[in-house]
Design a protein around this motif. Structure first.
Motif, PDB file in Angstrom:
ATOM      1  N   UNK A  69      43.540  20.687  39.908  1.00 54.13           N
ATOM      2  CA  UNK A  69      43.080  19.735  40.917  1.00 54.13           C
ATOM      3  C   UNK A  69      41.623  19.980  41.285  1.00 54.13           C
ATOM      4  N   UNK A  70      41.232  21.241  41.390  1.00 55.51           N
ATOM      5  CA  UNK A  70      39.839  21.574  41.711  1.00 55.51           C
ATOM      6  C   UNK A  70      38.902  21.109  40.607  1.00 55.51           C
ATOM      7  N   UNK A  71      39.319  21.295  39.350  1.00 59.03           N
ATOM      8  CA  UNK A  71      38.495  20.850  38.217  1.00 59.03           C
ATOM      9  C   UNK A  71      38.319  19.334  38.227  1.00 59.03           C
ATOM     10  N   UNK A  72      39.402  18.599  38.500  1.00 56.14           N
ATOM     11  CA  UNK A  72      39.315  17.135  38.559  1.00 56.14           C
ATOM     12  C   UNK A  72      38.402  16.685  39.685  1.00 56.14           C
ATOM     13  N   UNK A  73      38.492  17.355  40.834  1.00 54.45           N
ATOM     14  CA  UNK A  73      37.622  16.985  41.949  1.00 54.45           C
ATOM     15  C   UNK A  73      36.158  17.218  41.602  1.00 54.45           C
ATOM     16  N   UNK A  74      35.877  18.303  40.900  1.00 48.49           N
ATOM     17  CA  UNK A  74      34.490  18.590  40.526  1.00 48.49           C
ATOM     18  C   UNK A  74      33.965  17.560  39.526  1.00 48.49           C
ATOM     19  N   UNK A  79      30.560  12.781  38.454  1.00 55.13           N
ATOM     20  CA  UNK A  79      30.367  11.393  38.028  1.00 55.13           C
ATOM     21  C   UNK A  79      29.770  10.562  39.164  1.00 55.13           C
ATOM     22  N   UNK A  80      30.286  10.739  40.372  1.00 51.36           N
ATOM     23  CA  UNK A  80      29.744  10.008  41.527  1.00 51.36           C
ATOM     24  C   UNK A  80      28.276  10.373  41.736  1.00 51.36           C
ATOM     25  N   UNK A  81      27.961  11.660  41.577  1.00 50.47           N
ATOM     26  CA  UNK A  81      26.570  12.083  41.726  1.00 50.47           C
ATOM     27  C   UNK A  81      25.655  11.430  40.711  1.00 50.47           C
ATOM     28  N   UNK A  82      26.118  11.344  39.443  1.00 48.84           N
ATOM     29  CA  UNK A  82      25.311  10.678  38.420  1.00 48.84           C
ATOM     30  C   UNK A  82      25.083   9.211  38.742  1.00 48.84           C
TER      31      UNK A  82
END
Length: 259
Positions: A69-74, A79-82
């Motif tokens: 779950x932590x990996x998916x959140x990161x 992606x949102x940051x890009x």
């Protein structure tokens, strides 16, 4: 006479030791009368609390789920940051360059040797002269693959190509589209419509469309090629019956431009 030291029936005998333990403990090797805990059932799930016993595999499974779950959140945050960074850069570039679509105007539309046969064949030569204007202060324009079409209402009656050209900033460029139709077939509705308009006052309402690929450039910043659509409607051309050259009436007409 009853013995006064004899215990009353129904009450437990007094413990002469007085320490809470039986005066007569069970002999050595005798099991205590406590029920043994049953063993865990065969095939029991290991990985949590089962039958008051703790098994560590469930904890490891929970840790793996948390890491996933932590990996998916990161990844999602990356992606949102890009997207935010790309959108911000694009907005800043737009504010600096302020790209604008070019402007087109039909200056003249001439037709000569216009004939319509009874067999729905049309023949004529025509020239449409236009002015293209680049309103951008920081962006140049490059046009290629330019196609031009003359329409009567929604029916094409002649097509041609226009040479590619380049426009610096704040520039106006004159260009011409030359058409020639020699016995081109048209539908009967087109034939009747042109004859009907021409018979009233000698004028015929044509439409002109141009399709081109265009690229916006500003030093190191270049856009991909896009298709530019130019539409010039209600071009009323007077066509004399004596075969002389017909011309656009009402002066130059501004065109609609879109991508």
């Amino acid at each position: 006479m009853a013995d006064p030291n004899r215990p009353v029936t129904g009450y437990p005998a007094a413990n002469p030791q007085g320490n809470g333990y039986s005066a007569n403990p069970p002999p050595s090797g005798t099991a205590y009368p406590y029920a043994a805990a049953p063993p865990p059932p065969s095939g029991a799930y290991y990985g949590g609390y089962q039958n008051n016993a703790y098994y560590p595999n469930n904890y490891q499974s929970d840790q793996e789920s948390v890491r996933r779950a932590t990996c998916l959140r990161r990844i999602f945050a990356f992606v949102i940051g890009l997207v935010v960074i790309f959108g911000t850069i694009t907005f800043i570039v737009w504010l600096v360059l302020r790209p604008q679509l070019p402007e087109f105007r039909v200056d003249s539309f001439s037709i000569s040797n216009f004939t319509l046969g009874n067999n729905s064949l049309v023949s004529f030569t025509s020239e449409v002269r236009l002015t293209a204007r680049n309103p951008n202060k920081k962006m140049t324009l490059t046009y290629d693959h330019i196609e031009a079409v003359i329409f009567y209402k929604s029916s094409s009656i002649s097509e041609t190509t226009v040479p590619p050209f380049y426009q610096p900033t704040k520039n106006e460029t004159s260009l011409a589209a030359n058409f020639a139709a020699a016995g081109s077939f048209v539908e009967k509705s087109v034939l009747d419509g042109i004859n009907g308009e021409r018979g009233k006052n000698g004028n015929v309402n044509f439409n002109f469309r141009m399709l081109s690929r265009v690229r916006f450039e500003a030093k190191a910043w270049t856009t991909r090629r896009r298709y530019l659509k130019v539409f010039c409607g209600d071009l009323i051309v007077g066509i004399p019956t004596n075969g002389s050259v017909g011309a656009l009436t009402g002066g130059p007409r501004q065109c609609r431009v879109g991508i």
